[in-house]
Design a protein around this motif. Structure first.
Motif, PDB file in Angstrom:
ATOM      1  N   GLU A 187      -9.385 -70.202  29.240  1.00  0.00           N
ATOM      2  CA  GLU A 187      -9.443 -70.311  30.611  1.00  0.00           C
ATOM      3  C   GLU A 187      -9.043 -69.035  31.382  1.00  0.00           C
ATOM      4  N   THR A 188      -8.167 -68.280  30.684  1.00  0.00           N
ATOM      5  CA  THR A 188      -8.105 -66.580  31.019  1.00  0.00           C
ATOM      6  C   THR A 188      -9.185 -66.004  31.303  1.00  0.00           C
ATOM      7  N   ALA A 189     -10.014 -66.129  29.895  1.00  0.00           N
ATOM      8  CA  ALA A 189     -11.165 -65.249  29.903  1.00  0.00           C
ATOM      9  C   ALA A 189     -11.998 -65.483  30.780  1.00  0.00           C
ATOM     10  N   ILE A 190     -12.282 -66.953  31.329  1.00  0.00           N
ATOM     11  CA  ILE A 190     -13.279 -67.366  32.165  1.00  0.00           C
ATOM     12  C   ILE A 190     -12.886 -66.483  33.474  1.00  0.00           C
ATOM     13  N   GLU A 191     -11.604 -66.558  33.710  1.00  0.00           N
ATOM     14  CA  GLU A 191     -11.067 -66.207  35.030  1.00  0.00           C
ATOM     15  C   GLU A 191     -11.342 -64.704  35.208  1.00  0.00           C
ATOM     16  N   VAL A 192     -10.821 -64.051  34.350  1.00  0.00           N
ATOM     17  CA  VAL A 192     -10.805 -62.439  34.439  1.00  0.00           C
ATOM     18  C   VAL A 192     -12.303 -61.917  34.507  1.00  0.00           C
ATOM     19  N   THR A 193     -13.317 -62.890  33.827  1.00  0.00           N
ATOM     20  CA  THR A 193     -14.685 -62.201  33.713  1.00  0.00           C
ATOM     21  C   THR A 193     -15.455 -63.037  34.881  1.00  0.00           C
ATOM     22  N   GLU A 194     -14.731 -63.755  35.896  1.00  0.00           N
ATOM     23  CA  GLU A 194     -15.283 -64.344  36.938  1.00  0.00           C
ATOM     24  C   GLU A 194     -16.589 -65.341  36.387  1.00  0.00           C
ATOM     25  N   GLY A 195     -16.243 -65.846  35.114  1.00  0.00           N
ATOM     26  CA  GLY A 195     -17.198 -66.819  34.479  1.00  0.00           C
ATOM     27  C   GLY A 195     -18.140 -66.300  33.805  1.00  0.00           C
ATOM     28  N   ARG A 196     -18.289 -65.047  33.802  1.00  0.00           N
ATOM     29  CA  ARG A 196     -19.393 -64.302  32.622  1.00  0.00           C
ATOM     30  C   ARG A 196     -18.926 -64.019  31.429  1.00  0.00           C
ATOM     31  N   VAL A 197     -17.976 -64.771  30.946  1.00  0.00           N
ATOM     32  CA  VAL A 197     -17.534 -64.435  29.681  1.00  0.00           C
ATOM     33  C   VAL A 197     -18.690 -65.134  28.548  1.00  0.00           C
ATOM     34  N   GLY A 198     -18.875 -64.276  27.649  1.00  0.00           N
ATOM     35  CA  GLY A 198     -19.951 -64.684  26.682  1.00  0.00           C
ATOM     36  C   GLY A 198     -19.414 -65.804  25.727  1.00  0.00           C
ATOM     37  N   THR A 199     -20.574 -66.583  25.317  1.00  0.00           N
ATOM     38  CA  THR A 199     -20.152 -67.594  24.211  1.00  0.00           C
ATOM     39  C   THR A 199     -19.624 -66.952  22.999  1.00  0.00           C
ATOM     40  N   ASP A 200     -20.001 -65.927  22.758  1.00  0.00           N
ATOM     41  CA  ASP A 200     -19.469 -65.138  21.244  1.00  0.00           C
ATOM     42  C   ASP A 200     -17.931 -64.782  21.651  1.00  0.00           C
ATOM     43  N   VAL A 201     -17.824 -64.667  22.603  1.00  0.00           N
ATOM     44  CA  VAL A 201     -16.380 -64.277  22.990  1.00  0.00           C
ATOM     45  C   VAL A 201     -15.521 -65.779  22.876  1.00  0.00           C
ATOM     46  N   ILE A 202     -15.922 -66.725  23.426  1.00  0.00           N
ATOM     47  CA  ILE A 202     -15.240 -67.976  23.351  1.00  0.00           C
ATOM     48  C   ILE A 202     -15.218 -68.304  21.922  1.00  0.00           C
ATOM     49  N   ALA A 203     -16.201 -68.271  21.154  1.00  0.00           N
ATOM     50  CA  ALA A 203     -16.262 -68.487  19.840  1.00  0.00           C
ATOM     51  C   ALA A 203     -15.196 -67.875  18.909  1.00  0.00           C
ATOM     52  N   LYS A 204     -14.894 -66.675  19.199  1.00  0.00           N
ATOM     53  CA  LYS A 204     -13.833 -65.861  18.528  1.00  0.00           C
ATOM     54  C   LYS A 204     -12.273 -66.562  18.992  1.00  0.00           C
ATOM     55  N   ILE A 205     -12.323 -66.841  20.244  1.00  0.00           N
ATOM     56  CA  ILE A 205     -11.013 -67.054  20.736  1.00  0.00           C
ATOM     57  C   ILE A 205     -10.748 -68.550  19.794  1.00  0.00           C
ATOM     58  N   LEU A 206     -11.732 -69.512  19.971  1.00  0.00           N
ATOM     59  CA  LEU A 206     -11.740 -70.802  19.224  1.00  0.00           C
ATOM     60  C   LEU A 206     -11.403 -70.575  17.643  1.00  0.00           C
ATOM     61  N   ASP A 207     -11.978 -69.477  16.999  1.00  0.00           N
ATOM     62  CA  ASP A 207     -11.524 -68.990  15.693  1.00  0.00           C
ATOM     63  C   ASP A 207     -10.215 -68.429  15.439  1.00  0.00           C
ATOM     64  N   ALA A 208      -9.855 -67.750  16.448  1.00  0.00           N
ATOM     65  CA  ALA A 208      -8.475 -67.323  16.434  1.00  0.00           C
ATOM     66  C   ALA A 208      -7.236 -68.601  16.444  1.00  0.00           C
ATOM     67  N   GLY A 209      -7.739 -69.498  17.528  1.00  0.00           N
ATOM     68  CA  GLY A 209      -6.870 -70.753  17.387  1.00  0.00           C
ATOM     69  C   GLY A 209      -6.921 -71.507  16.084  1.00  0.00           C
ATOM     70  N   ARG A 210      -7.843 -71.511  15.522  1.00  0.00           N
ATOM     71  CA  ARG A 210      -8.027 -72.173  14.285  1.00  0.00           C
ATOM     72  C   ARG A 210      -7.286 -71.622  13.228  1.00  0.00           C
ATOM     73  N   GLU A 211      -7.348 -70.380  13.255  1.00  0.00           N
ATOM     74  CA  GLU A 211      -6.576 -69.511  12.319  1.00  0.00           C
ATOM     75  C   GLU A 211      -4.994 -69.766  12.254  1.00  0.00           C
ATOM     76  N   LEU A 212      -4.560 -70.064  13.740  1.00  0.00           N
ATOM     77  CA  LEU A 212      -3.073 -70.164  13.893  1.00  0.00           C
ATOM     78  C   LEU A 212      -2.705 -71.420  13.157  1.00  0.00           C
ATOM     79  N   LEU A 213      -3.671 -72.384  13.147  1.00  0.00           N
ATOM     80  CA  LEU A 213      -3.225 -73.659  12.660  1.00  0.00           C
ATOM     81  C   LEU A 213      -3.083 -73.678  11.157  1.00  0.00           C
ATOM     82  N   VAL A 214      -3.676 -72.866  10.428  1.00  0.00           N
ATOM     83  CA  VAL A 214      -3.565 -72.616   8.895  1.00  0.00           C
ATOM     84  C   VAL A 214      -2.863 -71.435   8.349  1.00  0.00           C
ATOM     85  N   HIS A 215      -2.235 -70.688   9.592  1.00  0.00           N
ATOM     86  CA  HIS A 215      -1.345 -69.680   8.734  1.00  0.00           C
ATOM     87  C   HIS A 215      -0.359 -70.216   7.525  1.00  0.00           C
ATOM     88  N   PRO A 216      -0.017 -69.260   6.607  1.00  0.00           N
ATOM     89  CA  PRO A 216       0.910 -69.861   5.820  1.00  0.00           C
ATOM     90  C   PRO A 216       2.282 -69.750   6.301  1.00  0.00           C
TER      91      PRO A 216
END
Length: 235
Positions: free
Chosen positions: A70-99
């Motif tokens: 949501e923050t990425a969408i807001e600060v880029t006024e909706g122009r955030v790239g799908t590659d950035v969204i994908a990296k954010i999702l990857d970071a979230g998934r990594e949080l779910l599997v950290h030791p």
């Protein structure tokens, strides 16, 4: 003085590390969006989104990940790239599997108290993630009960300590959050033992209840068994 019969433990940053992984993920997020503003400003925007979204998503990794998007969408006024969204999702998934990294003295304190007191894990966040961390910590067998709650308030401790023990006046809550673990437990009539962690989310900050008769503070869980012996000796 009511006899102590139950001890509740917070999980994240009380028994095992948690906030450090959020901080590392936030740093990655700020780097991704660095061309769209100063990092301090971006961090404040993310915190604002997290606070707004607590009422919708609750505490935990899923809400944090959605707040980053949501923050990425807001600060880029909706122009955030799908590659950035994908990296954010990857970071979230990594949080779910950290030791899981248990904190010093956590196992020893639990082992010394188990069998003498009712030991209850009281934590908030994503159910799936908390169950995963508890299983990987190897501490699960030391608890008489486990409660994963959406939030922690006075009524939470009244309900849990009445359900699993002899009521809040005979109970103690141990944790690193003044706002969630200590103040509401004391308000419910129990003891609150504050174990500061070097990293605590700003949302969890509160005024130290230093004047409360049932407030105590220790440096680490290694000091807990002796403190409990002192309190039990006064009962």
């Amino acid at each position: 003085m009511a006899k102590l019969s139950a001890i509740g433990f917070d999980a994240d940053d009380t028994l095992w590390q948690n906030e450090q992984f959020y901080r590392l993920t936030e740093t990655r997020f700020l780097d991704l969006l660095s061309e769209h503003g100063e990092k301090k400003v971006l961090a404040d925007r993310l915190l604002d989104a997290e606070r707004r979204n607590l009422a919708f998503y609750g505490f935990g990794i899923k809400g944090f990940t959605l707040s980053m998007i949501e923050t990425a969408i807001e600060v880029t006024e909706g122009r955030v790239g799908t590659d950035v969204i994908a990296k954010i999702l990857d970071a979230g998934r990594e949080l779910l599997v950290h030791p899981v990294e248990t904190l010093p003295f956590a196992r020893d304190a639990l082992e010394r108290l188990a069998g003498t007191y009712r030991i209850i894990l009281i934590t908030k966040g994503d159910l799936f993630d908390q169950e995963r961390k508890l299983a990987q910590s190897g501490l699960g067998d030391l608890f008489d009960a486990v409660e994963v709650v959406s939030d922690k308030a006075r009524v939470t401790y009244e309900r849990i300590f009445t359900r699993h023990a002899d009521g809040p006046e005979h109970a103690m809550m141990v944790g690193n959050s003044l706002k969630s673990d200590i103040v509401p437990a004391i308000d419910a009539g129990g003891w609150g033992v504050y174990v500061p962690h070097e990293l605590t989310w700003s949302f969890e900050h509160a005024e130290l209840p230093a004047a409360a008769p049932r407030f105590r503070q220790i440096a680490d869980l290694g000091e807990l068994p002796r403190l409990i012996e002192e309190i039990a000796g006064q009962a």
